[in-house]
Design an enzyme around this catalytic site. Structure first.
Site, short mmCIF file in Angstrom:
data_model
loop_
_atom_site.label_atom_id
_atom_site.label_comp_id
_atom_site.label_asym_id
_atom_site.label_seq_id
_atom_site.Cartn_x
_atom_site.Cartn_y
_atom_site.Cartn_z
N THR A 31 103.62 24.99 -15.38
CA THR A 31 103.34 26.35 -14.91
C THR A 31 102.65 27.13 -16.01
O THR A 31 103.09 27.08 -17.16
CB THR A 31 104.66 27.05 -14.53
OG1 THR A 31 105.37 26.22 -13.63
CG2 THR A 31 104.41 28.41 -13.90
N ALA A 54 98.47 29.26 -21.29
CA ALA A 54 98.15 28.10 -22.12
C ALA A 54 99.15 27.88 -23.26
O ALA A 54 98.79 27.45 -24.36
CB ALA A 54 96.73 28.23 -22.69
N ARG A 55 100.42 28.21 -22.97
CA ARG A 55 101.52 27.95 -23.92
C ARG A 55 101.49 28.80 -25.19
O ARG A 55 102.23 28.54 -26.12
CB ARG A 55 101.57 26.45 -24.32
CG ARG A 55 101.87 25.52 -23.15
CD ARG A 55 103.30 25.77 -22.63
NE ARG A 55 103.66 24.88 -21.54
CZ ARG A 55 103.55 25.19 -20.24
NH1 ARG A 55 103.06 26.35 -19.85
NH2 ARG A 55 103.95 24.33 -19.33
N LEU A 56 100.61 29.82 -25.24
CA LEU A 56 100.60 30.72 -26.40
C LEU A 56 101.54 31.90 -26.12
O LEU A 56 101.12 33.06 -26.02
CB LEU A 56 99.18 31.20 -26.71
CG LEU A 56 98.29 30.14 -27.36
CD1 LEU A 56 96.90 30.70 -27.65
CD2 LEU A 56 98.91 29.62 -28.66
N HIS A 57 102.81 31.59 -25.97
CA HIS A 57 103.80 32.58 -25.56
C HIS A 57 104.05 33.61 -26.65
O HIS A 57 103.81 33.37 -27.84
CB HIS A 57 105.12 31.88 -25.22
CG HIS A 57 104.96 30.72 -24.31
ND1 HIS A 57 104.37 30.83 -23.07
CD2 HIS A 57 105.28 29.40 -24.46
CE1 HIS A 57 104.35 29.64 -22.49
NE2 HIS A 57 104.88 28.76 -23.31
#
Ligand SMILES: Cc1cc2nc3c(=O)[nH]c(=O)nc-3n(C[C@H](O)[C@H](O)[C@H](O)COP(=O)(O)O)c2cc1C
Length: 207
Positions: free
Chosen positions: A8, A185-188
């Protein structure tokens, strides 16, 4: 697609050091309110991890108060209750999927006062009072024995009962918070609060 292969992308929001309040307890209150407004089931459900002799153990409890710490109620003789008696340091976690938010908390538990536990117990529905008083939480039990224990207790009380000594509250007095907002893109975004000499210091952590 297999559930374990699901990926997700999180796009709901973002979080910066300047966005969060200076008090992590107030920030948590704000996120709890937003989780409630988002109609999340049990927004105050939090996972509490205890550690006994190096072995961690986790379970969900409901947050019932937020003041100088996070208050929840349980059976003091349960697995978690006896873990806490030997080691009061715990970690807690909230995950609100619809908001793509996680909160991590670390700190030390203390028992709430007997008066506070009495007041909360008295506010609970009679059926909840009976269940928590009768249940030998975390012990091996047969279903029919458990139900008989509740029936026996109901026979001796009318519409309320006093709080049993084995049941009451804990307050998690925090020394660490982390507010996590999912990003693309997982750059939380991860904003941590560290308690230093009584002052909360905020910093961004790498995702
Ligand atoms: C949504 C949810 C809320 C729960 N709330 C509580 C709670 O407030 N207090 C409690 O003692 N157990 C609560 N439980 C049950 C605990 O997860 C756990 O099964 C129980 O406390 C026994 O844990 P222990 O054997 O580790 O002590 C809840 C479970 C769920 C799924």
């Amino acid at each position: 697609m297999q559930p374990l292969e699901t990926r997700t992308d999180y796009t709901h929001g973002q979080l910066d050091v300047l966005d969060v309040l200076d008090s992590p307890l107030e920030q948590l209150q704000m996120w709890l309110s937003e989780a409630a407004e988002a109609n999340i089931l049990e927004p105050n459900g939090m996972t509490i991890s205890t550690v006994r002799q190096g072995m961690p153990s986790s379970r969900v409890v409901l947050l019932r108060g937020l003041d100088t710490g996070l208050v929840f109620y349980t059976n003091y003789l349960s697995r978690k209750g006896t873990d806490i008696a030997s080691n009061a340091f715990v970690a807690a976690n909230f995950w609100w999927a619809a908001l793509e938010r996680q909160v991590r908390i670390e700190g030390k538990l203390e028992k709430v006062s007997a008066a506070e536990s009495d007041a909360y117990f008295a506010s609970r529905p009679f059926e909840s009072q009976l269940a928590s008083a009768a249940s030998p939480q975390s012990q091996v039990v047969e279903r029919h024995v458990l139900e008989q224990m509740v029936t026996d207790l109901r026979a001796t009380h009318v519409d309320s009962m006093p709080r049993p000594a084995h049941w009451g509250g804990f307050r998690l007095v925090p020394t660490y918070f982390e507010f996590w907002q999912g990003r693309k893109a997982r750059l939380h975004d991860r904003i941590a609060f560290v308690l230093e000499a009584g002052i909360w210091r905020k910093e961004r952590l790498a995702p």
